[in-house]
Design an enzyme around this catalytic site. Structure first.
Site, PDB file in Angstrom:
ATOM      1  N   ARG A  83       0.817  -1.210   0.000  1.00  0.00           N
ATOM      2  CA  ARG A  83       0.000   0.000   0.000  1.00  0.00           C
ATOM      3  C   ARG A  83       0.847   1.254   0.000  1.00  0.00           C
ATOM      4  NH1 ARG A  83      -2.946  -2.040   4.212  1.00  0.00           N
ATOM      5  NH2 ARG A  83      -4.999  -2.784   3.623  1.00  0.00           N
ATOM      6  N   SER A 118       8.106  -4.900   6.496  1.00  0.00           N
ATOM      7  CA  SER A 118       7.851  -5.985   7.459  1.00  0.00           C
ATOM      8  C   SER A 118       8.790  -7.172   7.281  1.00  0.00           C
ATOM      9  CB  SER A 118       6.415  -6.439   7.330  1.00  0.00           C
ATOM     10  OG  SER A 118       5.582  -5.333   7.196  1.00  0.00           O
ATOM     11  N   ASP A 166       6.165  -3.898  10.696  1.00  0.00           N
ATOM     12  CA  ASP A 166       4.692  -3.831  10.806  1.00  0.00           C
ATOM     13  C   ASP A 166       4.204  -3.990  12.248  1.00  0.00           C
ATOM     14  OD1 ASP A 166       5.482  -6.474  10.797  1.00  0.00           O
ATOM     15  OD2 ASP A 166       3.957  -7.180   9.390  1.00  0.00           O
TER      16      ASP A 166
END
Ligand code: G6P
Ligand code: BGC
Length: 876
Positions: A504, A565, A619
């Site tokens: 994203r 992440s 994350d």
């Protein structure tokens, strides 16, 4: 008065359905007239049943013993040997002991005919009375009926009574299953690929059984699959429900029976009573001088002078009239032609009423099945035994038009079915043993979990120590994030979120009273994920530019927070060296590099000169920060998605790998790698081993591979393969499709485990995978999924227990109150994961009160908050 109009039958059907529901429900059970008894028969024969099985069947006035040989040929041609032993009248009404000893003696005599006394046989016992069954081989007689009244049996376990009698006879026979005759009939009529799921018997008495959804059988704890329920519908109407249709004749029959007031429905239908009803009608007609005016009809006052088989002969035979005459004459009557006509008519009416009532009952069962299986149309095979069945198909059709039925008249009584039940029971017991053997390594005890917790704690301590860090499989990476949000963060930021299911790009506006975000999901093709680092970061920058263009942000220089992440050695808030790829990523030339620099390089290549990366976060950290904005107690971040990991606020004095002792720092544990040094080897099963070997990073992220979404489906797949090989699944038929890696996705676990999900939906998922699963297969698949996901949740809890306990100790508290910010598809989508996690955590860390706060906006928001703090620190 003896004809029941269709509307009344319709009403009766409704009452019966209501009564069935009551009988099945735990709360209402006591008020139901139909007892809906669980039979503990949950499986249909699958045709692989093989071997010699004994059956003892207690019938009206005889005992039948059988030896049935099943050939494993789909039960097409079982060989049946049997012998009938007449039972002396006094036994039916004598002592229970005498009855069972008689049955055992019959068996002894029967066996002597063909077998050596040393041979062991399993036995199925057909006991056609109402019993409270608690296991397949444990059943207390509730009450005798049909003229039986042996003392000392009611309330006792009849399996045990028979077994002791058998033992006294020194026979090697094990009573494996007890069943009602209806169940035997149902099973007799089931052959391969043509399951029979309902049976009705209309003999001396009447009864029915059907395969109910186990979840609805509330008297039993079983919630998966189906269980055969013995309706004991003979008792239907033992309240007042049947008063409307019970005639004075029926009342007389009831009064003269051995159990007045009981088994009202049976007394309108069973062959023990039909002759009696006809007799009472004739007595009344004679009294009104409507029949037998020429002779003394006094004989008709004697109970049982007219038998039901005579009634049936009268109506069924071509020469019915002649039969009528001869039957009446044997009674000493001298009937006229008209008398014969009348009598024949009465017989017809009584029998059709019985058939119509049965049809209404059957319709009630069918509609119930259709509704509880959420079907629009039910196709079902029905086993029938008894002489009256021919008449009810048409009426049932009228009453339950949504059900298409095929009647399968039972060929040789219930005996063969009883053998099949016994065989299925033994097959299932074998299968259970195999399944337990396969799954037991995945079932962790509390002490197993405590050990994992202790190991995690040990690795955490090693990971935090400057000298010991290299020895630990849990890296405990400093993040340079020193505080959770305090609400004073402000500004407009770009954020990237890479490493989960979705990539994203976001813009996050943090104002005094709210955070507003806009975001876009971009696809990263696998070819890029596993291609070169240059391609990967070029692609990322292209996505950023596209996003800025769309959001009209091209002209602004916004600070950027990067959620990345993967395990990184952070050297500052904006400097993070990638230690290794995980979760299927494998772009070359990145490991060992600062990912922020890789991003900046790509920006330059793409001539994007306004990119200003200020923070890179994992994350877990993003999630903790994002949840921490809403809840100041949130000092832990947890991800259970494609991968798994956790971070938490550690005291600086404990962080040997960073200078300084003041305050706290968020530590990215990278617990996915827990066990990579061998410390968890005792937990790994063969299945885990196989899953690991087929990944692109074998030997790495071993804890993650027990827990996260990328791997659970694979673990299940390997277990299923082993089950096929052991022939406990899909009848051992090879399943080529199941050989395909990743064909069984973790999202299937989430669907399959939904409580109350109709098993047909499970079947549909399996069929989509070309797996030709039976109903039992789907129950088993569900059990495998549950075992694998439960273990994942429990292991995750063990890890979390180590974290919260350490925080509690750090702070010298008796009780720690803390919130965990959590994200990830598995945690969010799985119906039981979060509950299993929380329950286990409570057991393992009872001194910590832990709240789980689900992150709703992803960790991009958290990255923006970290960026905000960084910008504030840097000053205007
Ligand atoms: C969050 C983050 C992702 C993260 C994901 C884990 O929402 O925004 O970057 O990796 O959760 O979940 P997933 O199931 O997508 O791996
Ligand atoms: C990565 C972690 C990440 C986790 C959850 C793991 O594979 O190593 O950095 O936090 O997945 O996405």
């Amino acid at each position: 008065a003896l004809t029941v109009p269709l509307e009344t039958l319709q009403v009766l059907k409704g009452h019966m359905m209501q009564d069935m529901r009551k009988g099945l429900s735990r709360q209402m059970h006591a008020q139901a007239t139909m007892q809906m008894l669980p039979t503990f028969i949950c499986s249909m024969p699958d045709g692989t049943e093989k071997g010699d099985f004994l059956v003892a069947e207690l019938c009206q006035n005889y005992v039948r013993t059988l030896c049935v040989t099943l050939l494993g040929d789909g039960n097409q041609r079982p060989q049946v040997m049997y012998k009938i032993f007449d039972m002396p009248m006094n036994i039916m009404q004598g002592k229970g002991e005498a009855l069972f000893s008689f049955i055992a003696k019959c068996l002894r005599q029967f066996l002597a005919g063909f077998s050596s006394p040393q041979r062991r046989f399993p036995l199925g016992f057909v006991f056609p009375f109402s019993c409270k069954q608690t296991q397949l081989d444990k059943a207390e007689l509730t009450s005798w009926s049909k003229g039986f009244k042996c003392t000392g049996v009611e309330g006792k376990d009849v399996v045990q009574l028979l077994q002791s009698a058998i033992n006294k006879e020194e026979l090697y026979v094990d009573v494996v299953a007890l069943m009602n005759d209806t169940v035997g009939t149902m099973m007799t009529s089931s052959v391969e690929d043509k399951a029979c799921e309902v049976a009705i018997i209309i003999d001396a008495g009447t009864n029915s059984c059907f395969m109910a959804e186990a979840q609805q059988v509330e008297m039993v704890e079983e919630s998966s699959g189906r269980m055969c329920v013995n309706t004991e519908w003979g008792c239907f109407g033992d309240d007042t429900t049947l008063s409307g249709i019970m005639t004075t004749y029926d009342q007389r029959v009831d009064k003269e029976s051995s159990n007045p007031g009981k088994k009202r429905f049976e007394k309108l239908v069973g062959s023990l009573y039909l002759g009696e009803i006809v007799r009472h009608v004739l007595v009344a007609l004679a009294a009104e001088k409507a029949v037998f005016t020429g002779s003394n009809a006094g004989i008709l006052r004697n109970k049982d002078v007219l038998k039901t088989h005579q009634v049936l002969e009268i109506i069924n035979h071509e020469d019915g009239m002649a039969r009528t005459r001869s039957t009446l004459e044997t009674l000493g009557l001298r009937p006229s032609e008209r008398d014969c006509c009348r009598v024949q008519q009465v017989c017809r009416v009584v029998v059709s009423r019985a058939a119509a009532l049965c049809a209404a009952g059957l319709a009630a069962i069918l509609t119930h099945m259709c509704q509880s299986r959420e079907l629009e149309q039910l196709y079902v095979n029905i086993g029938v035994d008894g002489e009256l069945y021919r008449d009810y198909t048409s009426v049932t059709g009228l009453l339950a038009p949504e059900c298409t039925i095929t009647l399968l008249p039972s060929v040789d009584g219930t005996g063969r079915g009883a053998a099949i039940v016994t065989a299925v029971a033994l097959r299932l017991a074998d299968q259970r043993r195999e399944v337990d053997q396969l799954l037991s390594p995945l079932r962790l005890s509390r002490s197993d979990l405590q050990r994992v917790q202790a190991l995690m704690r040990q690795e955490m301590d090693l990971g935090l120590g400057k000298e010991t860090n290299a020895r630990s499989s849990v890296r405990m990476l400093p993040t340079y994030v020193r505080a959770t949000p305090d609400g004073t963060e402000r500004g407009e930021f770009l954020a990237l979120d890479l490493g989960g299911t979705n990539f994203r790009v976001l813009v996050v506006r943090v104002a005094e009273d709210s955070i507003r975000m806009a975001s876009e999901i971009y696809v990263i093709p696998t070819s890029i994920i596993q291609g070169t680092g240059v391609e990967l970061f070029n692609h990322i920058v292209e996505c950023i530019m596209d996003f800025q263009l769309k959001q009209d942000l091209m002209e602004q220089i916004l600070p950027l927070g990067f959620t990345f992440s993967f395990p990184c050695q952070q050297l500052g808030l904006d400097k993070a060296v990638l230690l290794s790829w995980t979760k299927g990523f494998n772009a070359s030339g990145c490991v060992g590099q600062d990912v922020v620099q890789l991003l900046r390089d790509a920006a330059l290549r793409k001539q994007h000169f306004t990119l200003k990366v200020v923070a890179v976060v994992n994350d877990t950290v993003g999630t903790m920060m994002s949840c921490g904005y809403d809840d100041p107690k949130c000092e832990i971040g947890l991800i259970v998605g494609t991968g798994t990991n956790a971070c938490y606020m550690e005291e600086m004095r404990n962080v040997g790998t960073v200078e300084g002792n003041e305050g706290r720092m968020c530590i990215n544990m990278e617990w996915g790698a827990f066990g990579d040094n061998g410390c968890l080897d005792h937990i790994f099963t063969n299945f885990d081993q196989m899953v690991d070997e087929k990944t692109i990073n074998p030997g790495k992220q071993r804890f993650e591979k027990l827990i996260s979404g990328m791997y659970l489906g694979e673990i299940v797949r390997y277990i299923l393969l082993a089950m096929v090989e052991k022939r406990v699944l899909f009848r051992g038929k090879p399943c080529p499709k199941l050989q395909t890696k990743d064909i069984f996705q973790t999202k299937f676990l989430s669907t399959i485990e939904i409580d109350g999900l109709a098993l047909k939906k499970v079947l549909a998922i399996l069929r989509d995978l070309d797996l030709h699963a039976s109903f039992e297969d789907s129950v088993l698949v569900r059990e495998v999924c549950q075992t694998v996901s439960l273990r994942a949740a429990q292991l995750c809890a063990a890890g979390m227990a180590a974290v919260v306990e350490k925080m509690r100790e750090n702070r010298g508290l008796d009780q720690l109150i803390v919130t965990v910010g959590v994200d990830g598809t598995l945690y969010k989508m799985h119906p039981h994961f979060s509950q299993n996690l929380q329950q286990t955590l409570q057991v393992l860390a009872p001194k910590c009160s832990v709240t789980f706060l689900q992150s709703e906006d992803g960790s991009g928001k958290g990255a923006a908050l970290v960026a905000a703090v960084a910008c504030r620190k840097a000053g205007p």
